[in-house]
Write an enzyme that holds these catalytic residues in place. Structure first.
Site, PDB file in Angstrom:
ATOM      1  N   ASP A  29       0.877  -1.232   0.131  1.00 50.06           N
ATOM      2  CA  ASP A  29      -0.138  -0.141  -0.070  1.00 50.06           C
ATOM      3  C   ASP A  29       0.872   1.495  -0.306  1.00 50.06           C
ATOM      4  O   ASP A  29       2.197   1.020   0.670  1.00 50.06           O
ATOM      5  CB  ASP A  29      -1.069   0.032   1.198  1.00 50.06           C
ATOM      6  CG  ASP A  29      -2.085   0.824   0.778  1.00 50.06           C
ATOM      7  OD1 ASP A  29      -2.320   1.423   0.267  1.00 50.06           O
ATOM      8  OD2 ASP A  29      -2.554   1.061   2.624  1.00 50.06           O
ATOM      9  N   SER A  74      -7.571  -5.708  -4.488  1.00 48.21           N
ATOM     10  CA  SER A  74      -8.568  -6.408  -3.599  1.00 48.21           C
ATOM     11  C   SER A  74      -9.865  -6.517  -4.846  1.00 48.21           C
ATOM     12  O   SER A  74     -10.205  -5.569  -5.702  1.00 48.21           O
ATOM     13  CB  SER A  74      -9.429  -5.647  -2.821  1.00 48.21           C
ATOM     14  OG  SER A  74      -9.385  -4.292  -3.019  1.00 48.21           O
ATOM     15  N   ASN A  77     -11.259  -2.729  -5.174  1.00 45.22           N
ATOM     16  CA  ASN A  77     -10.275  -2.061  -5.586  1.00 45.22           C
ATOM     17  C   ASN A  77     -10.937  -1.414  -6.723  1.00 45.22           C
ATOM     18  O   ASN A  77     -10.425  -0.292  -7.410  1.00 45.22           O
ATOM     19  CB  ASN A  77      -8.895  -2.483  -6.174  1.00 45.22           C
ATOM     20  CG  ASN A  77      -8.249  -2.075  -4.752  1.00 45.22           C
ATOM     21  OD1 ASN A  77      -7.381  -3.010  -4.368  1.00 45.22           O
ATOM     22  ND2 ASN A  77      -7.976  -0.968  -3.907  1.00 45.22           N
ATOM     23  N   ARG A  80     -12.314   2.133  -7.959  1.00 47.61           N
ATOM     24  CA  ARG A  80     -11.560   3.431  -8.324  1.00 47.61           C
ATOM     25  C   ARG A  80     -12.038   3.730  -9.709  1.00 47.61           C
ATOM     26  O   ARG A  80     -12.498   2.442 -10.238  1.00 47.61           O
ATOM     27  CB  ARG A  80     -10.510   2.712  -7.744  1.00 47.61           C
ATOM     28  CG  ARG A  80      -9.943   2.349  -6.466  1.00 47.61           C
ATOM     29  CD  ARG A  80      -8.250   2.743  -6.374  1.00 47.61           C
ATOM     30  NE  ARG A  80      -8.109   2.237  -5.290  1.00 47.61           N
ATOM     31  CZ  ARG A  80      -6.550   1.990  -4.621  1.00 47.61           C
ATOM     32  NH1 ARG A  80      -5.709   2.119  -5.408  1.00 47.61           N
ATOM     33  NH2 ARG A  80      -6.625   1.790  -3.742  1.00 47.61           N
ATOM     34  N   LEU A 204      -6.400  -5.007   7.682  1.00 54.18           N
ATOM     35  CA  LEU A 204      -6.751  -5.481   6.377  1.00 54.18           C
ATOM     36  C   LEU A 204      -7.635  -5.254   5.582  1.00 54.18           C
ATOM     37  O   LEU A 204      -6.174  -5.964   4.646  1.00 54.18           O
ATOM     38  CB  LEU A 204      -7.230  -6.726   7.373  1.00 54.18           C
ATOM     39  CG  LEU A 204      -6.293  -8.030   8.394  1.00 54.18           C
ATOM     40  CD1 LEU A 204      -7.464  -8.556   9.049  1.00 54.18           C
ATOM     41  CD2 LEU A 204      -4.982  -8.745   7.568  1.00 54.18           C
TER      42      LEU A 204
HETATM   43  C1  IPE Z   1      -5.261  -2.528  -0.313  1.00 55.86           C
HETATM   44  O1  IPE Z   1      -5.287  -1.709   0.171  1.00 55.86           O
HETATM   45  C2  IPE Z   1      -5.719  -3.580  -1.786  1.00 55.86           C
HETATM   46  C3  IPE Z   1      -4.197  -4.474  -1.842  1.00 55.86           C
HETATM   47  C4  IPE Z   1      -2.997  -3.511  -1.671  1.00 55.86           C
HETATM   48  C5  IPE Z   1      -4.240  -4.352  -3.386  1.00 55.86           C
HETATM   49  P1  IPE Z   1      -6.331  -0.035  -0.156  1.00 55.86           P
HETATM   50  O2  IPE Z   1      -5.216   1.085  -0.326  1.00 55.86           O
HETATM   51  O3  IPE Z   1      -7.147  -0.343  -1.293  1.00 55.86           O
HETATM   52  O4  IPE Z   1      -7.459  -0.291   1.114  1.00 55.86           O
HETATM   53  P2  IPE Z   1      -7.951   0.794   1.762  1.00 55.86           P
HETATM   54  O5  IPE Z   1      -8.676   1.275   1.048  1.00 55.86           O
HETATM   55  O6  IPE Z   1      -7.084   1.806   2.135  1.00 55.86           O
HETATM   56  O7  IPE Z   1      -8.501   0.260   3.068  1.00 55.86           O
HETATM   57  C1  IPE Z   2      -1.547   0.109  -2.675  1.00 55.49           C
HETATM   58  O1  IPE Z   2      -1.283   1.530  -3.387  1.00 55.49           O
HETATM   59  C2  IPE Z   2      -1.855  -0.786  -4.321  1.00 55.49           C
HETATM   60  C3  IPE Z   2      -3.563  -1.048  -4.215  1.00 55.49           C
HETATM   61  C4  IPE Z   2      -4.415  -1.158  -3.814  1.00 55.49           C
HETATM   62  C5  IPE Z   2      -3.818  -1.978  -5.632  1.00 55.49           C
HETATM   63  P1  IPE Z   2      -2.923   2.339  -3.252  1.00 55.49           P
HETATM   64  O2  IPE Z   2      -3.315   3.437  -4.647  1.00 55.49           O
HETATM   65  O3  IPE Z   2      -3.761   2.113  -2.113  1.00 55.49           O
HETATM   66  O4  IPE Z   2      -1.500   3.572  -2.064  1.00 55.49           O
HETATM   67  P2  IPE Z   2      -2.765   4.809  -1.635  1.00 55.49           P
HETATM   68  O5  IPE Z   2      -2.907   4.147  -0.351  1.00 55.49           O
HETATM   69  O6  IPE Z   2      -3.367   5.304  -2.141  1.00 55.49           O
HETATM   70  O7  IPE Z   2      -1.349   6.115  -1.030  1.00 55.49           O
HETATM   71 MG    MG Z   3      -4.559   2.276  -0.558  1.00 51.24          MG
END
Ligand code: IPE
Ligand code: IPE
Ligand code: MG
Length: 249
Positions: A29, A74, A77, A80, A204
């Site tokens: 993350d 996930s 995701n 998005r 988590l």
């Molecule tokens: C969890 O991160 C999923 C992955 C790293 C693939 P997210 O960035 O999606 O989680 P939340 O939204 O902060 O809980």
């Molecule tokens: C993790 O980075 C990658 C995925 C969830 C696929 P993020 O895209 O969630 O990065 P932040 O949390 O916005 O910094």
């Molecule tokens: Mg994130």
């Protein structure tokens, strides 16, 4: 406990901590925040994160980790913007192709956990190719969690068990925790010893819900693209300092 980035601290591979966990899970993350700090598009953060995936995977196999489970995408995701999801899927495909040689050289077996049936035929073929080509590899199992959600995994396992009962292959009374485990994507693998989440978040986010019953959590403020092998060493040292009791005394 959170560990913060130390300035200039570097630990060579040879100095990797002794108590290496058998199974490490990483919630990769912080890519978006990494890009934002640099006034770059989020996709640039995802590219930097994907590059780091190769570095950390290789390092884990070198220090003797036996199972590494990485959270790539996930089930949530998909909420998005389509542009970001497409960029993520494009990078996933690109890095899978590029990393194939690394996996072979490092003797790494690659498995995919999650519902991959939603992906394009081309991507599904690549996934199968990587799984088949790496199947004989024995140094480390790399689980890539794509379109993965812990709740979806548990629901799927319950459905598969119900189908077996309906078909007369087993009875409800035969469902023990061990039997249920066999319906999970991670069937036959040990539970994670340590789950690591860079980027400062302490949740988590639907990762390995069943498997995490007694897993040690380690959080770090470092954003995933900046997370170095030496930071992993520090996480492992923290893990090794914990007393795991599994409900005992
Ligand atoms: C969890 O991160 C999923 C992955 C790293 C693939 P997210 O960035 O999606 O989680 P939340 O939204 O902060 O809980
Ligand atoms: C993790 O980075 C990658 C995925 C969830 C696929 P993020 O895209 O969630 O990065 P932040 O949390 O916005 O910094
Ligand atoms: Mg994130």
């Amino acid at each position: 406990m959170i560990f913060r980035k130390r300035s200039g601290a570097k630990t060579p591979a040879a100095a990797a901590p002794a108590a290496v966990p058998t199974h490490i899970g990483i919630i990769m993350d912080g890519n978006g925040r990494w890009a934002k700090k640099r006034r770059l598009p989020r996709s640039a953060g995802h590219r930097a994160g994907a590059q780091n995936f190769r570095v950390i995977t290789r390092y884990c196999s070198q220090i003797g980790v036996k199972y590494l489970t990485l959270y790539v995408l996930s089930t949530e995701n998909w909420s998005r913007p389509a542009e970001e999801v497409n960029a993520l899927l494009g990078l996933f495909k690109e890095y899978l192709e590029e990393s194939l040689r690394d996996f072979m050289e490092e003797n790494i077996r690659v498995r995919f956990i999650g519902d991959v049936s939603v992906f394009s035929q081309e991507l599904q073929q690549l996934i199968r190719r990587v799984e088949e080509a790496s199947a004989p590899k024995t140094s480390m199992v790399l689980n890539l969690a794509v379109n993965y959600g812990g709740r979806a995994e548990i629901t799927r396992a319950a459905r598969l068990f119900a189908e077996d009962v309906a078909a007369g292959r087993c009875t409800p009374a035969e469902l023990t925790e061990q039997a249920f485990d066999r319906y999970l994507y991670t069937a036959g693998q040990p539970d994670p010893d340590m789950i690591l989440r860079p980027s400062g978040e302490q949740r988590l986010s639907n990762f390995l819900l069943w498997q995490c019953a007694y897993t040690e959590f380690v959080y770090s403020d470092i954003l995933w693209p900046d997370f170095k092998p030496s930071d992993l060493d520090e996480a492992i040292r923290l893990y090794a300092s914990r007393q795991r009791r599994f409900g005992g005394v």
